[in-house]
Design a protein around this motif. Structure first.
Motif, mmCIF file in Angstrom:
data_model
loop_
_atom_site.group_PDB
_atom_site.id
_atom_site.type_symbol
_atom_site.label_atom_id
_atom_site.label_comp_id
_atom_site.label_asym_id
_atom_site.label_seq_id
_atom_site.Cartn_x
_atom_site.Cartn_y
_atom_site.Cartn_z
ATOM 1 N N SER A 1 7.971 -28.027 1.232
ATOM 2 C CA SER A 1 7.868 -26.615 0.876
ATOM 3 C C SER A 1 6.887 -25.868 1.772
ATOM 4 O O SER A 1 6.883 -24.652 1.789
ATOM 5 C CB SER A 1 7.437 -26.480 -0.589
ATOM 6 O OG SER A 1 6.167 -27.083 -0.762
ATOM 7 N N ARG B 1 5.542 -25.260 5.648
ATOM 8 C CA ARG B 1 5.897 -25.491 7.038
ATOM 9 C C ARG B 1 4.700 -26.035 7.801
ATOM 10 O O ARG B 1 3.550 -25.732 7.483
ATOM 11 C CB ARG B 1 6.369 -24.201 7.681
ATOM 12 C CG ARG B 1 7.716 -23.760 7.151
ATOM 13 C CD ARG B 1 8.159 -22.529 7.842
ATOM 14 N NE ARG B 1 7.218 -21.452 7.488
ATOM 15 C CZ ARG B 1 7.255 -20.242 7.990
ATOM 16 N NH1 ARG B 1 8.159 -19.932 8.869
ATOM 17 N NH2 ARG B 1 6.404 -19.331 7.615
ATOM 18 N N GLY C 1 2.183 -20.432 10.699
ATOM 19 C CA GLY C 1 2.113 -19.100 11.272
ATOM 20 C C GLY C 1 2.566 -18.036 10.290
ATOM 21 O O GLY C 1 3.045 -18.326 9.196
ATOM 22 N N VAL C 2 2.411 -16.795 10.709
ATOM 23 C CA VAL C 2 2.815 -15.668 9.872
ATOM 24 C C VAL C 2 4.328 -15.529 9.939
ATOM 25 O O VAL C 2 4.920 -15.540 11.014
ATOM 26 C CB VAL C 2 2.123 -14.379 10.358
ATOM 27 C CG1 VAL C 2 2.587 -13.181 9.549
ATOM 28 C CG2 VAL C 2 0.617 -14.520 10.272
ATOM 29 N N ASP C 3 4.937 -15.400 8.789
ATOM 30 C CA ASP C 3 6.373 -15.213 8.688
ATOM 31 C C ASP C 3 6.732 -13.808 9.173
ATOM 32 O O ASP C 3 5.930 -12.883 9.082
ATOM 33 C CB ASP C 3 6.797 -15.399 7.226
ATOM 34 C CG ASP C 3 8.293 -15.476 7.057
ATOM 35 O OD1 ASP C 3 9.010 -15.472 8.064
ATOM 36 O OD2 ASP C 3 8.729 -15.541 5.901
ATOM 37 N N VAL C 4 7.947 -13.645 9.670
ATOM 38 C CA VAL C 4 8.388 -12.343 10.166
ATOM 39 C C VAL C 4 8.406 -11.323 9.036
ATOM 40 O O VAL C 4 7.970 -10.177 9.203
ATOM 41 C CB VAL C 4 9.787 -12.466 10.810
ATOM 42 C CG1 VAL C 4 10.338 -11.102 11.202
ATOM 43 C CG2 VAL C 4 9.736 -13.376 12.009
ATOM 44 N N TYR C 5 8.879 -11.727 7.884
ATOM 45 C CA TYR C 5 8.965 -10.808 6.758
ATOM 46 C C TYR C 5 7.577 -10.438 6.225
ATOM 47 O O TYR C 5 7.359 -9.316 5.771
ATOM 48 C CB TYR C 5 9.834 -11.405 5.650
ATOM 49 C CG TYR C 5 11.245 -11.629 6.111
ATOM 50 C CD1 TYR C 5 12.081 -10.563 6.402
ATOM 51 C CD2 TYR C 5 11.737 -12.912 6.292
ATOM 52 C CE1 TYR C 5 13.379 -10.758 6.838
ATOM 53 C CE2 TYR C 5 13.035 -13.120 6.725
ATOM 54 C CZ TYR C 5 13.849 -12.031 7.000
ATOM 55 O OH TYR C 5 15.128 -12.233 7.434
ATOM 56 N N THR C 6 6.643 -11.355 6.297
ATOM 57 C CA THR C 6 5.270 -11.050 5.896
ATOM 58 C C THR C 6 4.656 -10.035 6.854
ATOM 59 O O THR C 6 3.972 -9.104 6.425
ATOM 60 C CB THR C 6 4.425 -12.334 5.884
ATOM 61 O OG1 THR C 6 5.057 -13.293 5.037
ATOM 62 C CG2 THR C 6 3.026 -12.064 5.390
#
Length: 60
Positions: free
Chosen positions: A8, A10, A14-19
């Motif tokens: 669950s 990663r 790193g920062v997610d694109v949606y975040t």
């Protein structure tokens, strides 16, 4: 591989694109609110209008 066996968290962390998009949208929203608040304060403090204004006055 089952979907229940997948990790669950990663490994990248790193920062997610949606975040990132949500953060940028929140900054734009906050900036727009502050601009409108300062505009309303400036409008209501001018001597050209006789109305008592404030932060929550709706402009024409």
């Amino acid at each position: 591989m089952s979907r229940f066996n997948t990790p669950s968290i990663r490994a990248g962390g790193g920062v997610d694109v949606y975040t990132a998009l949500a953060g940028v949208a929140a900054l734009i929203l906050l900036t727009g609110c502050l601009i409108m608040i300062f505009h309303n304060i400036q409008y209501s403090s001018s001597s050209a209008t006789s109305d008592d204004g404030g932060v929550f006055k709706i402009l024409d």
